[in-house]
Design an enzyme around this catalytic site. Structure first.
Site, mmCIF file in Angstrom:
data_model
loop_
_atom_site.group_PDB
_atom_site.id
_atom_site.type_symbol
_atom_site.label_atom_id
_atom_site.label_comp_id
_atom_site.label_asym_id
_atom_site.label_seq_id
_atom_site.Cartn_x
_atom_site.Cartn_y
_atom_site.Cartn_z
ATOM 1 N N ASP A 1 42.132 -64.849 -92.195
ATOM 2 C CA ASP A 1 40.960 -64.368 -91.575
ATOM 3 C C ASP A 1 40.604 -64.826 -90.168
ATOM 4 O O ASP A 1 40.168 -63.926 -89.402
ATOM 5 C CB ASP A 1 39.765 -64.884 -92.582
ATOM 6 C CG ASP A 1 38.449 -64.044 -92.397
ATOM 7 O OD1 ASP A 1 38.321 -62.746 -92.270
ATOM 8 O OD2 ASP A 1 37.457 -64.719 -91.928
ATOM 9 N N LYS B 1 40.594 -62.291 -86.887
ATOM 10 C CA LYS B 1 39.214 -62.323 -85.883
ATOM 11 C C LYS B 1 39.765 -62.823 -84.644
ATOM 12 O O LYS B 1 39.220 -62.097 -83.377
ATOM 13 C CB LYS B 1 38.271 -63.218 -86.245
ATOM 14 C CG LYS B 1 37.383 -63.164 -87.566
ATOM 15 C CD LYS B 1 36.636 -64.235 -88.036
ATOM 16 C CE LYS B 1 35.830 -63.810 -89.183
ATOM 17 N NZ LYS B 1 34.949 -64.847 -89.646
#
Length: 808
Positions: free
Chosen positions: A672, A676
């Site tokens: 994750d 980003k």
């Protein structure tokens, strides 16, 4: 003297006829009342005649229905002592009508002359009943309006007509009733003035009598800014010039019959359009004065459907005289009406718009006229495009104003509407253009909003996913909706919503306080392709697709959505962090289509991270380095772990608080954070793919391979070793942080120990912090810090992206 005309709906029922009487009796002047046939009668008797011609039969049942309709009206409205005599007079006309239709059935054909005799009977019947009902004197329009013998659409001889009407009404006082639509030729044979000719009849009487006013009483409040059946926000136009009214009528506004304007225009007689059922409404006034000041530049929008565009094109047309003359002469020979003309300035092509029913004959006529040029290749041939509509904006003040065309076509283009042809006269009274009929509703909506609803802006929202983020967004929308409209003049309307089971659509808006129950009651099963098809099929203006899922399949439809000129707001970070080629394609598609693709919440939830990076880049700065704690979930875990709270317990707490994904391994894997970082770096102007990011994990690989239950068992075994590591770091006055870094083209995510004084040291709860080093912010990097996880702040970020689309 006034002339009042009442249409078929106004005289179509007993209730409406009582209203007509009240309107007439309220007048303070002498009145001439022109009436149409009772509503639906003309269509019915013409249909009977055509059926008789084709089947060679006469239907007594249908004739009896016509008789009953008129006799019922007499029995209900006329004083009892007058009924027998009036019924006898009406019966004579009905017998005459029946005789005509029987004759048609015997001959098996119907001529234009016979069609006029039959078609005009409706007005003769209605006026014969309405005159005694109003206590009025009846005048026969056939003896007063003189025409040529062009049956079905006769031309008026105004010199004779004006003299005959003036003589007939000389010294007249009180109320007069005359049938509309009908007239006669020099031989006394019945002629008609074309469908809608009762309006024309009223204007002829008004001009001949130098009336003070002509009032057209109908079933609408007046001329509307657009067709209210399509544009629910359309409203009544209070004033139009004669020219504006003629233009709107020509391009499809069915309020008034176009030729009506000419006789009253020449005498400058004001025309009122009023609603019989709502006489208290102000209506529309048509006059000769041009009004400026607060008058809108554009008065109205009208449209015509069932149009075909015929184009004649070829290099052999350039500089050749007589091409246009031959084209229009060929069409005139076939009596084909041209609605719109568009010609290239190079003279390379001419396009004309005609009604679709005439398209085949028009194309054949043009092909025959230019057969030599087509055979020799000077002209490419005749191209016909069907399923089109014409839209026009009308306003005399356009010639005094700049930028109207620019605003118009910018509005149309932004909503993905392709214009096939454009026409604007030198008078600048109207701008008309041709589009696909499938785009008509959207076109009318966007143009109407742009020119008539400038007091507020409207966005139509389609939401996919009503989980924690989507649900929070709808709660925030419900709370803010009224305030945004009141203070910002922004109307945010939810028109589509879906979860994993069902989907719901309503172009008028879905009730936010009841959306969940309405969704559960919907019979539409949820399917991504079907949902997107519904969105594009509804073809609504200013549409925004909101993706509050974490589903990869949903992102595969982004391209289709953007190509349909629909903006996207995505809380789902899969698309922006996907393969760079796909990411770049989506960005370019949005740019090419003039729509927005926003995903601010992909990094930092509600923090203004991506918008800040874009502002820096757009202002000419260059980003050199990015350092960030980007996982609110991991930061929460590392801030929560202590001598009392184990690693496994902290992970469970993050899941229960809604910070982590349902499967927390997604967060713990560091993927994750990689996504980003990819998004940040790409927005900074660098090309980067996931395989180029170095990942240093802190959880053993085997814990990511089994089931979720296997993970929970395995992570508990790590608690002791992790606590020992944490205690050592704490004793050195340091803290654990999962940090993403990009510098000199190198990208890395890893668990690091940070010292006191580091911007990452004092980072509470689920907060994120992003340090951006640029050429301008070099010695002291820009720092963005705040909540980086949580449904509430993420939903707020989605909301902020929508506000950016609205330019609020």
């Amino acid at each position: 003297m006034k002339v009042l005309k009442f249409g078929g709906t106004s005289v179509g029922s007993v209730e409406n006829l009582l209203k007509v009487k009240k309107i007439v009796e309220s007048q303070h002047d002498d009145v001439v009342v022109i009436v149409s046939a009772l509503g639906g009668i003309t269509d019915k008797i013409l249909a009977m005649a055509r059926t008789a011609a084709t089947t060679r039969t006469f239907t007594e049942t249908e004739m009896m229905e016509v008789t009953t309709r008129h006799f019922t009206t007499i029995e209900t409205l006329v004083p009892e002592k007058m009924i027998p005599e009036l019924k006898q007079a009406v019966q004579e006309k009905l017998d005459e009508l029946a005789g005509f239709i029987k004759g048609v059935s015997l001959l098996g054909e119907i001529t234009p002359k016979t069609l006029d005799r039959i078609g005009g009977m409706g007005e003769l019947l209605s006026s014969a009943i309405i005159a005694p009902f109003l206590g009025a004197k009846w005048f026969d329009s056939r003896k007063l309006i003189r025409t040529d013998s062009n049956f079905v659409k006769a031309e008026v001889d105004f010199e004779i007509t004006n003299r005959q009407i003036s003589e007939a009404f000389e010294g007249f006082n009180g109320i007069a009733v005359a049938p509309g639509f009908i007239a006669s030729n020099a031989e006394g044979e019945t002629t008609t003035l074309g469908r809608g000719g009762s309006d024309f009849s009223a204007a002829i009487y008004a001009a001949a009598l130098n009336a003070s006013t002509l009032e057209i009483w109908t079933d609408v409040d007046g001329f509307m800014t657009a067709d209210p059946r399509i544009i629910r926000k359309a409203y009544t136009i209070d004033y139009l010039t004669y020219s504006e009214a003629m233009e709107l009528s020509h391009f499809g506004a069915k309020v008034i019959y176009p030729p009506t304007i000419l006789p009253v225009l020449q005498k400058q007689i004001p025309v009122w359009i009023k609603n019989t059922e709502k006489p208290e409404q102000p209506g529309t006034l048509i006059g000769h004065e041009k009004r400026f000041g607060k008058e809108r530049i554009i008065k109205g929008i009208s449209s015509i459907s069932d149009i075909s565009l015929i184009t004649l094109q070829g290099a052999g047309m350039v500089g050749v005289t007589g091409i246009s003359m031959r084209l229009f002469t060929a069409l005139a020979r076939e009596k084909i009406n041209v609605i719109l003309i568009s010609q290239a300035s190079s003279e390379n092509s001419i396009s004309i718009a005609v009604h679709s029913l005439a398209a085949t004959d028009a194309a054949e006529a043009i092909s025959n006229e230019f057969v030599h040029e087509i055979e020799t290749g000077q002209i490419n041939g005749v191209r016909v495009e069907a399923d089109l509509s014409i839209v026009a904006i009308v306003g005399e003040n356009m010639r005094e104003s700049t930028g109207i065309a620019g605003k118009l076509f910018n509005t149309i283009g932004k909503n993905g509407i392709n214009v096939r042809a454009i026409a604007q006269g030198a008078s600048e009274l109207n701008i008309s253009w041709v589009i696909k009929t499938s785009d008509l509703r959207k076109t009318l909506n966007v143009v109407h909003e742009s020119f008539f609803l400038t007091t507020y802006k409207e966005l139509n929202l389609f939401l996919m996913g009503i989980g924690t983020v989507g649900g929070n967004f709808l709660d925030q929308l419900q709370k803010q909706q009224q305030k945004l409209f009141g203070e910002k003049r922004l109307k945010l309307k939810l028109v589509g919503v879906a979860n994993s089971k069902r989907m719901l659509f309503n172009p008028d808006g879905i009730e936010l306080n009841n959306y969940f129950d309405l969704l559960n009651q919907s019979e539409l099963k949820s399917d991504f392709q079907s949902y997107v098809d519904h969105i594009t099929g509804m073809n609504m203006f200013n549409s925004v697709f909101i993706d509050c899922t974490a589903n990869e399949e949903v992102t595969s439809y982004y391209k289709q959505v953007l190509e349909s000129n629909i903006s996207i707001v995505a809380a789902n970070k899969i698309a922006a962090s996907s393969d760079y080629v796909n990411y770049h394609m989506l960005k370019n598609t949005a740019m090419a289509k003039g729509v927005k693709f926003y995903y601010e919440t992909n990094v930092g939830a509600g923090l203004p991270v991506l918008s800040t990076i874009n502002d820096l880049i757009n202002s000419g700065d260059r980003i050199i380095k990015i350092e960030a704690v980007l996982s609110g979930t991991l930061n929460f875990i590392f801030n929560t772990v202590s001598s009392e709270v184990s690693l496994s317990a902290a992970i469970k707490m993050a899941k229960e608080a809604g910070y982590s994904e349902p499967d927390p391994r997604i967060d713990l894997s560091g993927k994750d954070v990689v996504r980003k970082l990819l998004i940040l770096v790409r927005e900074a102007g660098y090309e980067l793919d996931e395989r180029q990011v170095e990942i240093s994990g802190f959880i053993p690989d085997e814990l990511f391979k089994g089931t979720l239950n296997d993970f929970w068992k395995g992570i508990e075994k790590m608690d002791k070793s992790f606590e020992m590591k944490r205690e050592k770091i704490e004793s050195e006055n340091m803290k654990l942080r999962y940090i993403a870094r990009f510098n000199n083209g190198n990208a890395k995510v890893s668990l690091e120990s940070v010292e006191a004084g580091s911007p990452f040291f004092e980072l509470e709860g689920s907060n994120n912090v992003i340090l951006i080093t640029t050429e301008r912010y070099n010695e002291f990097p820009m720092l963005i810090k705040g909540y980086g996880a949580g449904a509430g702040v993420t939903a707020a970020g989605v909301f902020a992206d929508i506000m950016r689309i609205a330019n609020i």
